[in-house]
Write a protein that holds these residues in place. Structure first.
Motif, short mmCIF file in Angstrom:
data_model
loop_
_atom_site.label_atom_id
_atom_site.label_comp_id
_atom_site.label_asym_id
_atom_site.label_seq_id
_atom_site.Cartn_x
_atom_site.Cartn_y
_atom_site.Cartn_z
N ALA A 65 0.82 -1.21 0.00
CA ALA A 65 0.00 0.00 0.00
C ALA A 65 0.85 1.26 0.00
O ALA A 65 0.32 2.36 0.08
CB ALA A 65 -0.93 0.01 1.20
N GLY A 66 2.18 1.11 -0.06
CA GLY A 66 3.04 2.28 -0.18
C GLY A 66 3.87 2.55 1.06
O GLY A 66 4.12 1.66 1.86
N HIS A 67 4.31 3.79 1.21
CA HIS A 67 5.12 4.17 2.35
C HIS A 67 4.28 4.15 3.62
O HIS A 67 3.09 4.48 3.61
CB HIS A 67 5.69 5.57 2.15
CG HIS A 67 6.59 5.68 0.97
ND1 HIS A 67 6.58 6.78 0.13
CD2 HIS A 67 7.51 4.83 0.45
CE1 HIS A 67 7.46 6.60 -0.84
NE2 HIS A 67 8.04 5.43 -0.66
N ASP A 68 4.90 3.80 4.70
CA ASP A 68 4.23 3.79 5.99
C ASP A 68 4.11 5.23 6.49
O ASP A 68 5.09 5.86 6.86
CB ASP A 68 5.05 2.95 6.99
CG ASP A 68 4.34 2.74 8.31
OD1 ASP A 68 3.40 3.52 8.60
OD2 ASP A 68 4.72 1.83 9.05
N ILE A 69 2.88 5.74 6.48
CA ILE A 69 2.67 7.11 6.96
C ILE A 69 1.77 7.13 8.19
O ILE A 69 1.25 8.18 8.55
CB ILE A 69 2.10 8.04 5.87
CG1 ILE A 69 0.74 7.54 5.37
CG2 ILE A 69 3.07 8.17 4.72
CD1 ILE A 69 0.03 8.53 4.45
N GLY A 70 1.60 5.96 8.86
CA GLY A 70 0.75 6.01 10.02
C GLY A 70 0.61 4.75 10.85
O GLY A 70 -0.21 4.74 11.77
N SER A 71 1.35 3.69 10.58
CA SER A 71 1.20 2.48 11.40
C SER A 71 1.92 2.69 12.74
O SER A 71 2.78 3.56 12.88
CB SER A 71 1.78 1.26 10.68
OG SER A 71 3.15 1.10 10.97
N PRO A 72 1.61 1.86 13.75
CA PRO A 72 2.29 1.98 15.04
C PRO A 72 3.80 1.73 14.96
O PRO A 72 4.54 2.11 15.87
CB PRO A 72 1.61 0.92 15.90
CG PRO A 72 0.28 0.69 15.26
CD PRO A 72 0.52 0.88 13.80
N GLU A 73 4.23 1.09 13.88
CA GLU A 73 5.64 0.76 13.72
C GLU A 73 6.36 1.71 12.77
O GLU A 73 7.47 1.44 12.32
CB GLU A 73 5.77 -0.68 13.22
CG GLU A 73 5.21 -1.70 14.21
CD GLU A 73 5.04 -3.08 13.58
OE1 GLU A 73 5.59 -3.32 12.50
OE2 GLU A 73 4.33 -3.90 14.19
N ARG A 74 5.74 2.83 12.48
CA ARG A 74 6.40 3.82 11.64
C ARG A 74 7.67 4.30 12.35
O ARG A 74 7.63 4.65 13.55
CB ARG A 74 5.48 5.00 11.38
CG ARG A 74 6.03 5.93 10.30
CD ARG A 74 5.14 7.15 10.14
NE ARG A 74 5.56 7.94 8.99
CZ ARG A 74 5.39 9.24 8.88
NH1 ARG A 74 4.78 9.92 9.84
NH2 ARG A 74 5.80 9.90 7.81
N ASP A 75 8.78 4.34 11.65
CA ASP A 75 10.06 4.62 12.30
C ASP A 75 10.82 5.73 11.60
O ASP A 75 12.03 5.68 11.44
CB ASP A 75 10.91 3.34 12.36
CG ASP A 75 11.04 2.66 11.01
OD1 ASP A 75 10.51 3.18 10.01
OD2 ASP A 75 11.67 1.58 10.94
N ILE A 76 10.10 6.75 11.22
CA ILE A 76 10.69 7.87 10.49
C ILE A 76 11.75 8.60 11.32
O ILE A 76 12.68 9.20 10.77
CB ILE A 76 9.59 8.85 10.03
CG1 ILE A 76 10.16 9.91 9.08
CG2 ILE A 76 8.91 9.49 11.21
CD1 ILE A 76 9.11 10.78 8.43
#
Length: 284
Positions: A65-76
């Protein structure tokens, strides 16, 4: 990380390395852990003299579904060793300086490097292949899609002119690229096949088998011949302006982020994973 919790799984079947994204709960959204795990897997496959072809797949209902922009494991906000370039650690900076450095590394830089893998890569795509998922599919040399697969880049909804690896005009042709971006609508697997973006479309239950059959056929060729042929086609694309085109659009991409941050509440125009998913479903 335990094998059962790995965000990317790796196995070799005969002469084919199968690299599988493994965050199905989040539709294989790409956080940095996944990005660097993919890089490790690709390195392993390229280093293995017994591997002649690489398959990239996604576990579960969706390819990515693309880049992670909101999961609990987002690690930006986590620092990782830089592999795609020499830009500085984004976590030590702020604003556009941080975002530009990070996206040079984990988005544009990684995808460009993966495109240059010296072995043929086949994407096996089912369900959603959206935004950052497109980037992963597009760096592959061949794409096999299931009948339920769909492709979309809805980020114009954020006021942003497409994802960072801006290959749209070369993958779709200029007019279809404009329609694809202007409308944000999903493109079916069949339509993608008709315009030449996808090589094969098969029933969902046949996707893995069809992908492996194609990989096996490709693997019958001499590896060095495959590598040189891949390089020849990539060089032809670059002579058509793909590399320089991406560089110019990457600047527009970051100008859009900066504009959003200046006139709105954040660089994504207030959009998050849920609102982007809803928008994509409405434009299906």
């Amino acid at each position: 990380m335990a094998a059962e919790q790995a965000v990317v799984n790796y196995e070799v079947r005969d002469q084919v390395a199968v690299v599988t994204m493994n965050r199905p709960t989040y539709r294989n959204a790409q956080n940095s852990v996944m990005t660097y795990a993919l890089d490790d897997a690709f390195y392993q496959a390229c280093e293995d003299d017994q591997v002649k072809v690489i398959v990239l797949a996604g576990e579960g209902k969706h390819f990515s579904a693309g880049h992670d922009i909101g999961s609990p494991e987002r690690d930006i906000d986590v620092s990782y060793p830089r592999r795609a370039g020499l830009w500085w650690d984004h976590t030590k900076h702020s604003g556009g300086e941080s975002r530009f450095a990070r996206e040079q590394e984990v988005y544009l830089g990684m995808c460009r490097r993966w495109r240059e893998m010296p072995k043929p890569v086949i994407a096996s795509v089912q369900g959603a292949c959206v935004a950052g998922g497109l980037m992963l599919a597009w760096v592959c040399d061949l794409i096999v899609a299931s009948e339920d697969a769909f492709f979309a880049d809805p980020v114009v909804k954020m006021g942003i002119p497409g994802v960072e690896y801006f290959a749209h005009p070369w993958m779709l042709g200029p007019r279809i690229a404009k329609e694809f971006l202007f409308t944000g609508k999903r493109m079916s697997a069949q339509r993608a096949y008709e315009i030449g973006m996808v090589n094969q479309v098969v029933p969902r239950e046949e996707l893995s088998g069809a992908t492996m059959e194609l990989a096996g056929t490709v693997a019958e060729m001499p590896l060095f011949g495959l590598s040189l042929t891949k390089k020849a086609v990539n060089q032809a694309e670059d002579l058509m302006g793909m590399q320089s085109g991406m560089d110019s659009v990457f600047g527009l991409h970051h100008f859009a982020h900066a504009h959003n941050a200046e006139v709105g509440k954040d660089s994504l125009a207030g959009m998050d994973a849920r609102s982007m998913k809803k928008s994509n479903e409405e434009r299906g």
